[in-house]
Scaffold this active site. Structure first.
Site, PDB file in Angstrom:
ATOM      1  N   LYS A  47       1.897  -7.448   0.199  1.00 46.49           N
ATOM      2  CA  LYS A  47       1.332  -9.078   0.158  1.00 46.49           C
ATOM      3  C   LYS A  47       1.048  -9.433   1.469  1.00 46.49           C
ATOM      4  O   LYS A  47       0.179 -10.615   1.423  1.00 46.49           O
ATOM      5  CB  LYS A  47       2.628  -9.591  -0.377  1.00 46.49           C
ATOM      6  N   GLY A  48       1.213  -8.760   2.439  1.00 44.74           N
ATOM      7  CA  GLY A  48       1.146  -9.388   3.774  1.00 44.74           C
ATOM      8  C   GLY A  48      -0.412  -9.842   4.384  1.00 44.74           C
ATOM      9  O   GLY A  48      -0.485 -10.780   5.305  1.00 44.74           O
ATOM     10  N   GLU A 103      -5.789  -5.791   6.677  1.00 42.68           N
ATOM     11  CA  GLU A 103      -4.325  -5.539   6.978  1.00 42.68           C
ATOM     12  C   GLU A 103      -3.694  -6.609   7.695  1.00 42.68           C
ATOM     13  O   GLU A 103      -4.545  -6.914   8.644  1.00 42.68           O
ATOM     14  CB  GLU A 103      -4.047  -4.106   7.151  1.00 42.68           C
ATOM     15  N   ASP A 104      -2.712  -6.911   7.367  1.00 43.77           N
ATOM     16  CA  ASP A 104      -1.797  -7.848   8.345  1.00 43.77           C
ATOM     17  C   ASP A 104      -1.383  -7.131   9.560  1.00 43.77           C
ATOM     18  O   ASP A 104      -1.516  -7.608  10.604  1.00 43.77           O
ATOM     19  CB  ASP A 104      -0.810  -8.589   7.607  1.00 43.77           C
ATOM     20  N   ASP A 107       1.479  -0.693  11.975  1.00 46.13           N
ATOM     21  CA  ASP A 107       2.991  -0.327  12.602  1.00 46.13           C
ATOM     22  C   ASP A 107       2.968   1.233  12.920  1.00 46.13           C
ATOM     23  O   ASP A 107       2.265   1.770  13.981  1.00 46.13           O
ATOM     24  CB  ASP A 107       4.140  -1.092  11.782  1.00 46.13           C
ATOM     25  N   VAL A 157       8.044  -9.283  13.799  1.00 52.02           N
ATOM     26  CA  VAL A 157       7.336 -10.603  13.735  1.00 52.02           C
ATOM     27  C   VAL A 157       7.189 -11.172  12.058  1.00 52.02           C
ATOM     28  O   VAL A 157       6.983 -10.276  11.283  1.00 52.02           O
ATOM     29  CB  VAL A 157       5.811 -10.386  14.358  1.00 52.02           C
ATOM     30  N   ASP A 163       6.566 -11.055   6.664  1.00 53.07           N
ATOM     31  CA  ASP A 163       7.843 -11.366   6.098  1.00 53.07           C
ATOM     32  C   ASP A 163       8.945 -10.713   6.548  1.00 53.07           C
ATOM     33  O   ASP A 163       8.799  -9.743   7.311  1.00 53.07           O
ATOM     34  CB  ASP A 163       7.906 -11.407   4.544  1.00 53.07           C
ATOM     35  N   ARG A 169       6.876 -15.866   5.171  1.00 59.83           N
ATOM     36  CA  ARG A 169       5.439 -15.419   5.052  1.00 59.83           C
ATOM     37  C   ARG A 169       4.454 -16.692   5.189  1.00 59.83           C
ATOM     38  O   ARG A 169       3.535 -16.397   5.663  1.00 59.83           O
ATOM     39  CB  ARG A 169       5.458 -14.901   3.779  1.00 59.83           C
TER      40      ARG A 169
HETATM   41  C1  PRP Z   1       3.474  -3.652   5.752  1.00 61.45           C
HETATM   42  C2  PRP Z   1       1.900  -4.249   6.049  1.00 61.45           C
HETATM   43  C3  PRP Z   1       1.414  -2.767   6.125  1.00 61.45           C
HETATM   44  C4  PRP Z   1       2.324  -1.901   6.439  1.00 61.45           C
HETATM   45  C5  PRP Z   1       2.163  -1.285   7.903  1.00 61.45           C
HETATM   46  O1  PRP Z   1       3.692  -3.996   4.493  1.00 61.45           O
HETATM   47  O2  PRP Z   1       1.546  -5.011   5.452  1.00 61.45           O
HETATM   48  O3  PRP Z   1       0.764  -2.385   4.815  1.00 61.45           O
HETATM   49  O4  PRP Z   1       3.582  -2.383   6.361  1.00 61.45           O
HETATM   50  O5  PRP Z   1       3.317  -0.452   8.070  1.00 61.45           O
HETATM   51  P1  PRP Z   1       2.926   1.031   8.660  1.00 61.45           P
HETATM   52  O6  PRP Z   1       1.986   1.160   9.554  1.00 61.45           O
HETATM   53  O7  PRP Z   1       4.267   1.554   9.347  1.00 61.45           O
HETATM   54  O8  PRP Z   1       2.622   1.952   7.337  1.00 61.45           O
HETATM   55  P2  PRP Z   1       5.001  -4.011   3.835  1.00 61.45           P
HETATM   56  O9  PRP Z   1       5.408  -2.661   3.289  1.00 61.45           O
HETATM   57  O10 PRP Z   1       6.119  -4.680   4.700  1.00 61.45           O
HETATM   58  O11 PRP Z   1       4.561  -4.952   2.529  1.00 61.45           O
HETATM   59  P3  PRP Z   1       4.164  -6.372   2.350  1.00 61.45           P
HETATM   60  O12 PRP Z   1       3.014  -6.535   2.928  1.00 61.45           O
HETATM   61  O13 PRP Z   1       4.254  -6.531   0.811  1.00 61.45           O
HETATM   62  O14 PRP Z   1       5.249  -7.157   3.048  1.00 61.45           O
END
Ligand code: PRP
Length: 185
Positions: A47-48, A103-104, A107, A157, A163, A169
């Site tokens: 969703k991010g 992508e948001d 990580d 963050v 979120d 969010r």
């Molecule tokens: C977050 C973000 C990326 C991913 C990055 O998604 O949107 O897709 O984590 O993490 P990584 O580099 O460690 O793989 P999340 O799983 O939190 O889902 P969301 O976007 O629906 O909140």
């Protein structure tokens, strides 16, 4: 100017609405210049990325379409296995298209690396990535980011799509979440 809404648990603001807007303009100008004669497909990762994609796309000065994917990185914690699963796939066939993944945050890098491998196998004409936030200190695998908004330190963050347990969010800024919030939960 409306009053800033700062819910309980929100700490330092890392990027204000004004700072985010500047970055959106920088990224959309770069992408519009790089793809001047091309048509692009933006793929937002739910969703991010929904707010970032909405703002970025409205500033692009090139023809483009949008589509979405939903992924889950299984056990995305300190002990993450790096296993990523598709929850919802694209509706678009990307063979021969110029694709930009939006992508948001990156990580560990597992999600973006998985996506790049998955999408490359579908033979797009080109594949690039546009990421709002990167936490280099958390990286476990090398990933290519072609268009980057901000590098940030290793804090949890929230806001502007990001979120904690689906909260925060839709805050219009990006802020650090006070550790008490996720240490309690
Ligand atoms: C977050 C973000 C990326 C991913 C990055 O998604 O949107 O897709 O984590 O993490 P990584 O580099 O460690 O793989 P999340 O799983 O939190 O889902 P969301 O976007 O629906 O909140």
């Amino acid at each position: 100017m409306s009053e800033l809404y700062l819910p309980e648990g929100i700490g330092q603001i890392l990027a204000s609405e004004v700072q985010i807007d500047k970055v959106i303009h920088r990224l959309s100008d770069q992408i519009s210049a790089d793809y001047r004669d091309k048509e692009v497909l933006l793929i937002g990762i739910l969703k991010g990325a929904f707010i970032f994609l909405a703002d970025l796309s409205r500033h692009l000065a090139i023809p483009h379409a949008v589509d979405f994917m939903s992924l889950s990185s299984y056990g995305a914690t300190a002990t993450t296995s790096g296993e990523v699963r598709i929850i919802m796939d694209l509706r678009t066939f990307i063979r021969g298209k110029h694709v930009i993944v939006v992508e948001d945050i990156v990580d560990t890098g597992y999600t973006l690396l998985y996506l790049q491998q998955l999408l490359r196998a579908r033979k797009p004409a080109s594949l690039k990535t546009c990421v709002l936030l990167s936490k280099p200190d958390r990286r476990r695998v090398a990933t290519e980011i072609d268009y980057l908004g901000f590098e940030i330190p290793d804090h949890w963050v929230v806001g502007y799509g990001l979120d904690y347990a689906d909260r925060f969010r839709t805050l219009p800024y990006i802020a650090v979440l006070e550790p008490e919030v996720y240490q309690e939960g």
